[in-house]
Write a protein that holds these residues in place. Structure first.
Motif, PDB file in Angstrom:
ATOM      1  N   TYR A   1      80.077 -33.639 -18.234  1.00  0.00           N
ATOM      2  CA  TYR A   1      78.919 -33.552 -18.939  1.00  0.00           C
ATOM      3  C   TYR A   1      78.248 -34.940 -19.534  1.00  0.00           C
ATOM      4  CZ  TYR A   1      78.407 -28.563 -18.506  1.00  0.00           C
ATOM      5  OH  TYR A   1      78.137 -27.138 -18.082  1.00  0.00           O
ATOM      6  N   ALA A   2      79.187 -35.483 -19.780  1.00  0.00           N
ATOM      7  CA  ALA A   2      78.814 -37.070 -20.431  1.00  0.00           C
ATOM      8  C   ALA A   2      78.205 -37.846 -19.282  1.00  0.00           C
ATOM      9  CB  ALA A   2      79.982 -37.938 -21.036  1.00  0.00           C
ATOM     10  N   LEU A   3      79.051 -37.593 -17.988  1.00  0.00           N
ATOM     11  CA  LEU A   3      78.434 -38.630 -16.730  1.00  0.00           C
ATOM     12  C   LEU A   3      77.529 -38.007 -16.363  1.00  0.00           C
ATOM     13  CD1 LEU A   3      82.126 -39.079 -14.985  1.00  0.00           C
ATOM     14  CD2 LEU A   3      80.598 -40.859 -16.082  1.00  0.00           C
ATOM     15  N   ALA A   4      77.143 -36.574 -16.328  1.00  0.00           N
ATOM     16  CA  ALA A   4      76.002 -36.011 -16.067  1.00  0.00           C
ATOM     17  C   ALA A   4      74.581 -36.382 -16.766  1.00  0.00           C
ATOM     18  CB  ALA A   4      75.867 -34.716 -16.027  1.00  0.00           C
ATOM     19  N   TRP A   5      74.790 -36.892 -18.304  1.00  0.00           N
ATOM     20  CA  TRP A   5      73.817 -36.914 -18.965  1.00  0.00           C
ATOM     21  C   TRP A   5      73.487 -38.420 -18.689  1.00  0.00           C
ATOM     22  CZ3 TRP A   5      72.962 -40.794 -22.498  1.00  0.00           C
ATOM     23  CH2 TRP A   5      72.115 -40.808 -23.474  1.00  0.00           C
ATOM     24  N   ALA A   6      74.502 -39.277 -18.369  1.00  0.00           N
ATOM     25  CA  ALA A   6      74.212 -40.709 -18.222  1.00  0.00           C
ATOM     26  C   ALA A   6      73.374 -40.832 -16.857  1.00  0.00           C
ATOM     27  CB  ALA A   6      75.857 -41.333 -17.880  1.00  0.00           C
ATOM     28  N   ARG A   7      73.845 -40.132 -15.690  1.00  0.00           N
ATOM     29  CA  ARG A   7      73.006 -40.148 -14.684  1.00  0.00           C
ATOM     30  C   ARG A   7      71.461 -39.762 -14.958  1.00  0.00           C
ATOM     31  NH1 ARG A   7      78.035 -38.562 -12.431  1.00  0.00           N
ATOM     32  NH2 ARG A   7      77.476 -36.167 -12.510  1.00  0.00           N
ATOM     33  N   ALA A   8      71.483 -38.941 -15.658  1.00  0.00           N
ATOM     34  CA  ALA A   8      69.945 -38.260 -16.164  1.00  0.00           C
ATOM     35  C   ALA A   8      69.376 -39.179 -17.053  1.00  0.00           C
ATOM     36  CB  ALA A   8      69.971 -36.912 -16.587  1.00  0.00           C
TER      37      ALA A   8
ATOM     38  N   ALA B   1      68.930 -45.150 -21.346  1.00  0.00           N
ATOM     39  CA  ALA B   1      69.121 -44.791 -22.790  1.00  0.00           C
ATOM     40  C   ALA B   1      69.705 -45.889 -23.364  1.00  0.00           C
ATOM     41  CB  ALA B   1      70.133 -43.630 -22.666  1.00  0.00           C
ATOM     42  N   THR B   2      69.389 -45.957 -24.851  1.00  0.00           N
ATOM     43  CA  THR B   2      69.898 -46.962 -25.556  1.00  0.00           C
ATOM     44  C   THR B   2      71.232 -46.467 -26.204  1.00  0.00           C
ATOM     45  OG1 THR B   2      68.717 -45.990 -27.495  1.00  0.00           O
ATOM     46  CG2 THR B   2      67.534 -47.653 -26.216  1.00  0.00           C
ATOM     47  N   ASP B   3      71.904 -47.600 -26.704  1.00  0.00           N
ATOM     48  CA  ASP B   3      73.218 -46.992 -27.352  1.00  0.00           C
ATOM     49  C   ASP B   3      73.010 -46.077 -28.261  1.00  0.00           C
ATOM     50  OD1 ASP B   3      74.370 -49.010 -25.660  1.00  0.00           O
ATOM     51  OD2 ASP B   3      74.469 -50.606 -27.225  1.00  0.00           O
ATOM     52  N   ALA B   4      72.038 -46.149 -29.211  1.00  0.00           N
ATOM     53  CA  ALA B   4      71.738 -45.234 -30.186  1.00  0.00           C
ATOM     54  C   ALA B   4      71.481 -43.816 -29.378  1.00  0.00           C
ATOM     55  CB  ALA B   4      70.673 -45.620 -31.156  1.00  0.00           C
ATOM     56  N   GLN B   5      70.791 -43.789 -28.718  1.00  0.00           N
ATOM     57  CA  GLN B   5      70.333 -42.521 -27.793  1.00  0.00           C
ATOM     58  C   GLN B   5      71.769 -41.698 -27.106  1.00  0.00           C
ATOM     59  OE1 GLN B   5      67.471 -43.856 -25.449  1.00  0.00           O
ATOM     60  NE2 GLN B   5      65.611 -42.860 -26.667  1.00  0.00           N
ATOM     61  N   ARG B   6      72.560 -42.969 -26.473  1.00  0.00           N
ATOM     62  CA  ARG B   6      73.742 -42.313 -25.953  1.00  0.00           C
ATOM     63  C   ARG B   6      74.491 -41.714 -27.226  1.00  0.00           C
ATOM     64  NH1 ARG B   6      75.161 -46.862 -24.090  1.00  0.00           N
ATOM     65  NH2 ARG B   6      74.296 -46.542 -22.042  1.00  0.00           N
ATOM     66  N   GLU B   7      74.832 -42.458 -28.073  1.00  0.00           N
ATOM     67  CA  GLU B   7      75.745 -42.134 -29.329  1.00  0.00           C
ATOM     68  C   GLU B   7      75.291 -40.565 -29.782  1.00  0.00           C
ATOM     69  OE1 GLU B   7      76.758 -43.305 -33.905  1.00  0.00           O
ATOM     70  OE2 GLU B   7      77.281 -44.826 -32.019  1.00  0.00           O
TER      71      GLU B   7
ATOM     72  N   LEU C   1      81.681 -43.835 -22.340  1.00  0.00           N
ATOM     73  CA  LEU C   1      80.534 -43.856 -21.414  1.00  0.00           C
ATOM     74  C   LEU C   1      79.675 -45.193 -20.896  1.00  0.00           C
ATOM     75  CD1 LEU C   1      79.145 -41.400 -19.563  1.00  0.00           C
ATOM     76  CD2 LEU C   1      77.647 -41.291 -21.549  1.00  0.00           C
ATOM     77  N   ALA C   2      79.614 -45.924 -21.913  1.00  0.00           N
ATOM     78  CA  ALA C   2      78.817 -46.947 -21.689  1.00  0.00           C
ATOM     79  C   ALA C   2      79.499 -47.856 -20.587  1.00  0.00           C
ATOM     80  CB  ALA C   2      78.745 -47.645 -22.935  1.00  0.00           C
ATOM     81  N   SER C   3      80.976 -47.740 -20.640  1.00  0.00           N
ATOM     82  CA  SER C   3      81.540 -48.689 -19.717  1.00  0.00           C
ATOM     83  C   SER C   3      81.517 -48.325 -18.363  1.00  0.00           C
ATOM     84  CB  SER C   3      83.161 -48.804 -20.228  1.00  0.00           C
ATOM     85  OG  SER C   3      83.925 -47.676 -19.814  1.00  0.00           O
ATOM     86  N   GLN C   4      81.154 -46.995 -18.126  1.00  0.00           N
ATOM     87  CA  GLN C   4      81.195 -46.435 -16.667  1.00  0.00           C
ATOM     88  C   GLN C   4      80.015 -46.920 -15.980  1.00  0.00           C
ATOM     89  OE1 GLN C   4      84.210 -44.641 -16.236  1.00  0.00           O
ATOM     90  NE2 GLN C   4      84.264 -45.746 -18.055  1.00  0.00           N
ATOM     91  N   PRO C   5      80.281 -47.193 -14.576  1.00  0.00           N
ATOM     92  CA  PRO C   5      79.136 -47.616 -13.860  1.00  0.00           C
ATOM     93  C   PRO C   5      77.977 -46.604 -13.652  1.00  0.00           C
ATOM     94  CG  PRO C   5      81.148 -47.741 -12.520  1.00  0.00           C
ATOM     95  CD  PRO C   5      81.782 -47.002 -13.733  1.00  0.00           C
ATOM     96  N   THR C   6      78.331 -45.307 -13.730  1.00  0.00           N
ATOM     97  CA  THR C   6      76.943 -44.227 -13.813  1.00  0.00           C
ATOM     98  C   THR C   6      75.945 -44.300 -14.958  1.00  0.00           C
ATOM     99  OG1 THR C   6      78.631 -42.794 -14.509  1.00  0.00           O
ATOM    100  CG2 THR C   6      78.181 -42.649 -12.311  1.00  0.00           C
ATOM    101  N   ALA C   7      76.700 -44.941 -16.091  1.00  0.00           N
ATOM    102  CA  ALA C   7      75.950 -44.879 -17.414  1.00  0.00           C
ATOM    103  C   ALA C   7      74.659 -46.001 -17.227  1.00  0.00           C
ATOM    104  CB  ALA C   7      76.840 -45.643 -18.502  1.00  0.00           C
ATOM    105  N   ASP C   8      74.632 -46.880 -16.346  1.00  0.00           N
ATOM    106  CA  ASP C   8      73.527 -47.688 -16.461  1.00  0.00           C
ATOM    107  C   ASP C   8      73.131 -48.041 -15.070  1.00  0.00           C
ATOM    108  OD1 ASP C   8      73.188 -47.935 -19.309  1.00  0.00           O
ATOM    109  OD2 ASP C   8      74.963 -49.258 -19.108  1.00  0.00           O
ATOM    110  N   THR C   9      73.965 -47.782 -14.008  1.00  0.00           N
ATOM    111  CA  THR C   9      73.631 -48.094 -12.464  1.00  0.00           C
ATOM    112  C   THR C   9      73.759 -46.764 -11.715  1.00  0.00           C
ATOM    113  OG1 THR C   9      75.873 -48.667 -12.135  1.00  0.00           O
ATOM    114  CG2 THR C   9      74.262 -50.431 -12.725  1.00  0.00           C
TER     115      THR C   9
END
Length: 333
Positions: free
Chosen positions: A258-265, A269-275, A321-329
């Motif tokens: 679910y974390a990776l799915a959220w990142a793809r969607a 997102a900003t760091d604050a929104q991700r947290e 999550l911020a370190s994962q490729p799917t978080a921002d790319t």
């Protein structure tokens, strides 16, 4: 002489010591005794040191009987009192993961890291003044290292997942692992009708080195020994180890999915929104898992007891999550 209420003697020369950190049955240190020699695994914070020494005296041993102080890792609820304790133990050596040893020899960076998570005032109030351990009294562990406690071998393995400076200790005498936070956290308030035999356990993803794949690998490695017991720092001896592992694997899979799915969607997102999103994800998954495991606590009480874990675990999940490729790319085809 009856044991003080913060001491729980078990079989195989093992005693659980409630360090008094945060609330009862929250933070354990373990005293191991073999052939009149002693070791402490984890220490809690400075305020817990008198309890550790009282446990030693309860068993009729003096401070000179302690050969080892072994923090599972250098987070302050596990090792904050190690320096102060070592000052009381003339013959002991501190056995520390090589990634963490320098931080207990010179705790300045360790303290700053804790302050970044909890705030300077809270660290000072909760942990007191962290004492350094002289370098000549520190021995760095390595993977598959074995040390002796009397006639009792203690085997150490590198066990990342919660932190990269984490080792776990296999005690063949009791067929148990001293697991720190790598094999999860289990609070006795959440036990089902069979007590600790129907325990709820949750993975610990607190900042800043959570790695779900490494955590799975570390747990699987411990399962290879077919342990009868685990001894997590939070809290106390637990059996039914395969069931506990299954709970952890299930929660890790759901969290990661679910974390990776959220990142793809939410690629922008900003760091604050991700947290914030990961904290709410953590809240939903941990409370659902507790209910599924048989916890009989009302929802509001369960949420209150887990609030700190929800927040810190959510922060750690967001950092991972911020370190994962799917978080921002976009994912690579």
């Amino acid at each position: 002489m009856s044991a003080p209420d913060f001491i729980q003697p078990l079989d195989h020369g093992i005693t659980v010591i409630d360090t008094g950190f945060h609330r009862p049955n929250f933070d354990a240190a373990y005293l191991l005794i073999s052939d009149g020699r002693a070791a402490f695994i984890d220490t809690g914070h400075n305020a817990g040191v008198p309890r550790l020494l009282a446990a030693l005296a309860f068993h009729g041993l003096g401070v000179e009987a302690v050969d080892w102080v072994i923090p599972t890792h250098v987070h302050l609820d596990h090792a904050g009192g190690a320096g102060l304790l070592m000052q009381q133990l003339p013959n002991a050596r501190a056995l520390i993961h090589p990634r963490g040893a320098r931080h207990l020899i010179n705790p300045v960076a360790l303290i700053k890291g804790a302050q970044a998570v909890y705030g300077a005032e809270e660290v000072a109030r909760t942990y007191g003044e962290i004492q350094p351990i002289p370098a000549e009294r520190v021995l760095e562990s390595h993977d598959e290292m074995t040390v002796q406690l009397g006639s009792r071998p203690l085997r150490l393995i590198d066990s990342p997942g919660h932190a990269r400076h984490h080792h776990c200790i296999w005690d063949a005498t009791s067929r148990g692992w001293f697991t720190g936070d790598t094999f999860g956290i289990s609070y006795r308030e959440f036990d089902g009708p069979q007590g600790p035999d129907s325990a709820y356990i949750l993975p610990s993803s607190t900042p800043v080195q959570f790695d779900p794949q490494a955590m799975r690998a570390s747990i699987e490695r411990m399962l290879q020994t077919e342990p009868q017991w685990i001894y997590p720092t939070h809290y106390g001896r637990l059996g039914n180890v395969p069931d506990l592992a299954a709970q952890l694997f299930d929660q890790l899979e759901v969290l990661e999915h679910y974390a990776l799915a959220w990142a793809r969607a939410n690629p922008g997102a900003t760091d604050a929104q991700r947290e914030a999103a990961m904290i709410e994800l953590m809240r939903n998954i941990l409370l659902t898992a507790a209910n599924r495991a048989g916890s009989m606590l009302p929802l509001l009480l369960a949420e209150a007891l887990l609030e700190t874990d929800i927040r810190l675990n959510g922060q750690g999940l967001a950092i991972w999550l911020a370190s994962q490729p799917t978080a921002d790319t976009p994912a690579v085809p």
